[in-house]
Enzyme design. Sequence first.
Site, PDB file in Angstrom:
ATOM      1  N   ASP A 184      -9.139  -4.682  -5.901  1.00 50.92           N
ATOM      2  CA  ASP A 184      -8.736  -3.795  -4.803  1.00 50.92           C
ATOM      3  C   ASP A 184      -9.810  -2.730  -4.585  1.00 50.92           C
ATOM      4  OD1 ASP A 184      -7.483  -1.962  -3.076  1.00 50.92           O
ATOM      5  OD2 ASP A 184      -5.514  -2.345  -3.940  1.00 50.92           O
ATOM      6  N   HIS A 240      -7.477  -5.469  -1.433  1.00 51.91           N
ATOM      7  CA  HIS A 240      -6.253  -4.759  -1.072  1.00 51.91           C
ATOM      8  C   HIS A 240      -5.257  -5.674  -0.364  1.00 51.91           C
ATOM      9  CE1 HIS A 240      -3.931  -1.154  -0.601  1.00 51.91           C
ATOM     10  NE2 HIS A 240      -3.895  -1.248   0.714  1.00 51.91           N
ATOM     11  N   SER A 271       0.835  -1.195   0.000  1.00 52.37           N
ATOM     12  CA  SER A 271       0.000   0.000   0.000  1.00 52.37           C
ATOM     13  C   SER A 271       0.875   1.253   0.000  1.00 52.37           C
ATOM     14  CB  SER A 271      -0.942  -0.028   1.206  1.00 52.37           C
ATOM     15  OG  SER A 271      -1.972   0.917   1.075  1.00 52.37           O
TER      16      SER A 271
END
Length: 787
Positions: free
Chosen positions: A726, A760, A653
């Site tokens: 995601d 994610h 991330s």
Amino acid sequence: MTRTLLFFFCVAIVCAQSAYKKPPASVLKVLNAPATPVANTNPTRTHLLLLEPDRYPPIAELGEPMLRLAGLRINPRNNGQRGGIHYGKAELIDLTTLRKTRLAVPAGAQLGAPQWSRDGRTAAMLAYYADRIDVMLLNSATGTLRTLAGVRANAAYGDPIDWMADGKRLLVRTVVAGRGAAPEAPLTPVGPDIQESLGKAAPAPTFQDLLRSAHDEKLFDYYCTSQATLVDVTTGRATAVGKPAIFSALRPSPDGKYLLAQRLRRPYSWVLPAARFPVEMEVWRLDGTVVRAIASLPLADRVPLDGVRTGPRSMTWAAGQGAALTWWEAMDGGNPKEKVPHRDRMMIAAAPFDQPREFAKLEERLQGTPLWTSDGRLWVSDYERRTRRQRTFLVGTDGVATELESRNQQDRYRAMGTPVTAASGEGGREIRVERGGVLLTGTGATPAGDRPFLDRMDLVTKQKARLFVSGEGVYETVVTPLNSDGTRLLTRRESPTEPPNYYLIDNGTRTALTQFVDPAPELRRVTKKLVKYKRADGVPLSFTLYLPPDYKEGTALPTVVWAYPRDFSDADTAGQVSGSPNRFTTVSGTSHLFFLLQGYAILDDASLPVVGDLESFNNSYLEQVVAGAKAAIDKAVEMGVTDPRRVGVGGHSYGAFMTANLLAHSDLFAAGIARSGAYNRTLTPFGFQTERRTLWEAPETYLRMSPFLSAQKINEPILLIHGAADNNTGTFPIQSERMYTAIRGNGGTVRFVLLPHESHGYAARESVEHTLAEMVEWFDKHVKNRQ
């Protein structure tokens, strides 16, 4: 000539859909080790429920149909939300007799988190099946589970079950009976999809999974509309309450006489999630008639960045006060940039809810969830965004506030802890005040690492007495105090050589409640230590150094730096140590710690602080993360554990964003791994992380920080991994797709792995195994065996 060009094209650009890979056998063995169960105690603290999470579902499960509607991910087969933590096994322990009972979970079911009746005798749990969601009841006396027949829960939006005050009935949001088949998409469009804005500013983050058509709106109505239902847990009799609606909240009052109903209504938005939709806030009787309409809020499409919605928010019942409704209102128009003496106020309205009065005011924005004490006072915190100052107050029944704590929110060393809550006699959770004091638990951050504690604080003198602290060389946390004076505790204890287990401490006598064995003995040959050092400008930093099994002193190893940058207002808080070297090393999921089994040293959670004023700290982001990375490598080289030519960097991330920037703006690393990142900040123009300026307010910073715009400088190999589904704000899969084409187009060495059905974070067994295989292969090739 044609064959030559074709051959060159295939060598330069390799595109394929390959079968899932498996990582090395040593990695697989540890990956499959069982996880420590999650502990849950009943309100009366007589029973402990241990829940074993189901990990690594098959990719086929993730491939089941999914609807992305208004920020939600809905499973149309069982009418629940997609994903989440579910439990396949559970064990109940009687904390008086220490008798253990393994629960008989029905075949094909996964359990949700328990909701206990206030007397602690029964827990209601959702049972997730492929085609439905049932409600199950756990009898704490017998350890038996039974299903409420004919009650099908609707878990598409919000928590669908809550106990009534009498402990004999459940309030359940059920699937509407006879609703028919789901709306079918039109074969032929009736016209274009149109959005329009009428000249007023409406900044918004880059939300995902939003409504995109009139058909989506119909599907949202179909799956999220539920029927409020009262269910007698003894007889199973179900009684409908009011008309079906899309409830954002549905909660019974502590005295059991009323319901707080918050209903979404049209018009919906195609650029905002359901939490921003128009809402009706009402108090109902148990027959569904409206006692009082508290508020009717419009679409929240004009909320300032870092601001809040105007009108009542965070509406709930006051614990232990019969039927008193509370809510918060912004006094600054919801705009944090407005200069006002007070930003928030709390209102309270007792039945019949027609005369709300102001209970408390806060100079700054409400922070967290306020809690009531057993003597009718309010425990509440506010937060000032520019200085990051957080204050905690105790507000008396007369509205007078006493300050209990004031500190930089990021100052872990000075945190007083979190108050322990217990079930209120009238429903909800409250802070129990005994002999003028309350119990506090905390992580106990110190320069040597975390040492969890339990304190008792006198509310008059504010003096604290330490009742428990984790011992030297171990890491032990208080799961819950089992009495009000803190002499009887349920704890979770571990050490570098001792796996996590749960213990009962009674007046200093320790009894083991579980005997979990080491699930991965090979990891005990791993060594780790907390390492502290300084950046060139004097900012104190740290990392946890992991060395592989049977490491030989003085050997310079290939090394992985894994980090996640964070911003701080000052060097003091930036340099504070987090975590503990006394934790039991466990490795699961797609953890970078698996590199230990392949002979790498790891600089874990290497400090890469970005220090500065909240409005400008990112102006020097690049210089600061490069300086932090260099300091970490220099320290590891100085210690003799790292070969400076063979250092890889990785992150997930915002850590992936960091990785790409480090490769673009330094030559410290041999290669990088960037997972689920965002690389082009022009695609997140209304802020990212804690950056609150917009692209148009700080264009140079946005452009300079975007590694996409420096792709031509990335001359070290980089592995990009992203979930195809995601849903994290800002990290659309297109971020990695475009980054791949930018690096490739500029002649860089890059590999892009797009994981089907993954979000994610990566969940499916096949995805986890493949990700680990890709990571190991990439760093083995470009770091460990670097030519």
